[in-house]
Design an enzyme around this catalytic site. Structure first.
Site, PDB file in Angstrom:
ATOM      1  N   HIS A 163     -30.586 -57.094   5.685  1.00  0.00           N
ATOM      2  CA  HIS A 163     -30.931 -57.909   4.505  1.00  0.00           C
ATOM      3  C   HIS A 163     -29.770 -58.035   3.515  1.00  0.00           C
ATOM      4  O   HIS A 163     -29.829 -58.867   2.613  1.00  0.00           O
ATOM      5  CB  HIS A 163     -32.145 -57.317   3.778  1.00  0.00           C
ATOM      6  CG  HIS A 163     -33.401 -57.331   4.590  1.00  0.00           C
ATOM      7  ND1 HIS A 163     -33.895 -58.480   5.167  1.00  0.00           N
ATOM      8  CD2 HIS A 163     -34.254 -56.330   4.945  1.00  0.00           C
ATOM      9  CE1 HIS A 163     -35.013 -58.186   5.833  1.00  0.00           C
ATOM     10  NE2 HIS A 163     -35.241 -56.888   5.728  1.00  0.00           N
ATOM     11  N   ASP A 183     -35.796 -56.917  14.750  1.00  0.00           N
ATOM     12  CA  ASP A 183     -36.533 -56.305  13.643  1.00  0.00           C
ATOM     13  C   ASP A 183     -37.650 -57.275  13.228  1.00  0.00           C
ATOM     14  O   ASP A 183     -37.497 -58.489  13.351  1.00  0.00           O
ATOM     15  CB  ASP A 183     -35.568 -56.072  12.471  1.00  0.00           C
ATOM     16  CG  ASP A 183     -36.180 -55.273  11.337  1.00  0.00           C
ATOM     17  OD1 ASP A 183     -35.893 -54.062  11.251  1.00  0.00           O
ATOM     18  OD2 ASP A 183     -36.943 -55.855  10.528  1.00  0.00           O
ATOM     19  N   HIS A 187     -38.604 -58.100  10.389  1.00  0.00           N
ATOM     20  CA  HIS A 187     -38.192 -58.919   9.242  1.00  0.00           C
ATOM     21  C   HIS A 187     -37.000 -59.794   9.634  1.00  0.00           C
ATOM     22  O   HIS A 187     -36.166 -59.383  10.439  1.00  0.00           O
ATOM     23  CB  HIS A 187     -37.801 -58.016   8.060  1.00  0.00           C
ATOM     24  CG  HIS A 187     -38.894 -57.083   7.634  1.00  0.00           C
ATOM     25  ND1 HIS A 187     -38.993 -55.786   8.104  1.00  0.00           N
ATOM     26  CD2 HIS A 187     -39.938 -57.284   6.800  1.00  0.00           C
ATOM     27  CE1 HIS A 187     -40.070 -55.225   7.565  1.00  0.00           C
ATOM     28  NE2 HIS A 187     -40.660 -56.102   6.778  1.00  0.00           N
ATOM     29  N   ASP A 212     -39.952 -52.128  13.733  1.00  0.00           N
ATOM     30  CA  ASP A 212     -41.118 -52.317  12.868  1.00  0.00           C
ATOM     31  C   ASP A 212     -42.034 -53.454  13.321  1.00  0.00           C
ATOM     32  O   ASP A 212     -42.991 -53.791  12.632  1.00  0.00           O
ATOM     33  CB  ASP A 212     -40.692 -52.502  11.400  1.00  0.00           C
ATOM     34  CG  ASP A 212     -39.453 -53.364  11.229  1.00  0.00           C
ATOM     35  OD1 ASP A 212     -39.006 -53.975  12.226  1.00  0.00           O
ATOM     36  OD2 ASP A 212     -38.918 -53.414  10.108  1.00  0.00           O
TER      37      ASP A 212
END
Ligand SMILES: [Zn+2]
Length: 305
Positions: A123, A160, A162, A243
């Site tokens: 991120h 991931d 996200h 995740d």
């Protein structure tokens, strides 16, 4: 195969109740303690250099992270992103691990590498810390492969749950990097629509909450892996977040450890065809400790095969 890690990565402590806890890396190391992984070489990760960091991040941003490191207590960089006294060293070792692993595979010292590090990175943008991330380790490694090793085609694969907004933003104008991501949408950070193409080098496969193995494998098989195949990467970097496992408390995809074994195997086959087998994988998210342990074991076993 090699594992790059450093005990300093346990010393980044965003505080009680924060999901990105030191217990995550302990769970990962526990998985790697299984007898079947005993033959993997363990390397102490070096710190990333300023030169390495500044290929992916602005000088002022790197200065800001160095200056924000508290000598005691916590420093809040954004609503989710916190630095403790050990965080700077942890982030430097995390990015340094990915660069050292890149050096090792390009020197043909080993083919597959896993960086057991935290904080995660995908991120973090060129100028901004966010989403638990300080330095974007995988982006720093990609920029290192381009800048120091003069590669022409580097793939960053991000499974991931996200979207790796930081990685996408850093490379969206650079066709030497192909970024391919599957992720849940809607979900933090809100980017990652299929319509985001960058310079024709960005490939996003958003999945709705509740999607599982079938949908995940279909988007890789039908959309993302064919683009990677056409790109013919000289190096495959993986933003390995676990995740998307069904047990994860931060998202609603329904993957199982076997799905991580599957995608890892497909990426190793891709690397074998185009990149002399070179794979550098680095830990990103994964917040259910049992799932993280099992998914890491499945991923590393597939990297070893
Ligand atoms: Zn994540």
């Amino acid at each position: 195969m090699r594992i790059y890690t450093h005990h300093a990565c346990l010393e980044h402590d965003p505080g009680i109740g924060h999901p990105e806890s030191p217990a995550r890396l302990r769970a990962v190391m526990q998985a790697l303690d299984e007898p079947r992984f005993a033959s993997i070489e363990r390397i102490e990760a070096p710190s990333a250099t300023r030169e390495q960091l500044e290929r992916a991040h602005g000088t002022e941003y790197v200065d800001h992270i160095f200056a924000s490191a508290p000598s005691h207590g916590l420093a809040q960089l954004d609503p989710d992103t916190v630095m403790s006294p050990g965080s700077l060293e942890a982030a430097l070792r995390a990015a340094g691990a990915a660069c050292a692993a890149t050096d090792a595979v390009l020197a043909r010292e080993t083919r597959r590498t896993f960086c057991a590090v935290r904080p995660p990175g995908h991120h973090a943008t060129r100028h901004e810390a966010m989403g638990f991330c300080l330095f974007n380790s995988v982006a720093v490694a990609a920029a290192h492969a381009l800048g120091a090793h003069r590669l022409d085609r580097v793939a960053i694969v991000d499974f991931d749950v996200h979207h790796g907004n930081g990685t996408q933003a850093i490379f969206r104008h650079d066709p030497r990097v192909l970024y391919a991501s599957s992720h849940q949408m809607p979900l933090y950070p809100g980017t990652g629509a299929a319509s985001e193409h960058g310079a024709g080098n960005i490939f996003n496969a958003p999945l709705p909450p509740g999607a599982g193995s079938g949908e995940f494998r279909a988007v890789w098989e039908e959309k993302l892996l064919p683009e990677l195949e056409l790109f013919r990467p000289q190096l495959v970097l993986i933003s390995a977040g676990f995740d998307a496992d069904a047990r994860d408390p931060l998202a609603q995809l329904q993957l199982a450890p076997d799905d991580y074994a599957w995608i890892t195997q497909r990426l190793c086959e891709l690397a074998d065809r185009h990149a002399d087998g070179r794979v550098v994988s680095a830990l990103e998210g994964g917040y259910d400790l049992e799932a993280l342990r099992e998914c890491t074991a499945a991923h590393v076993a597939a990297l070893m095969a």
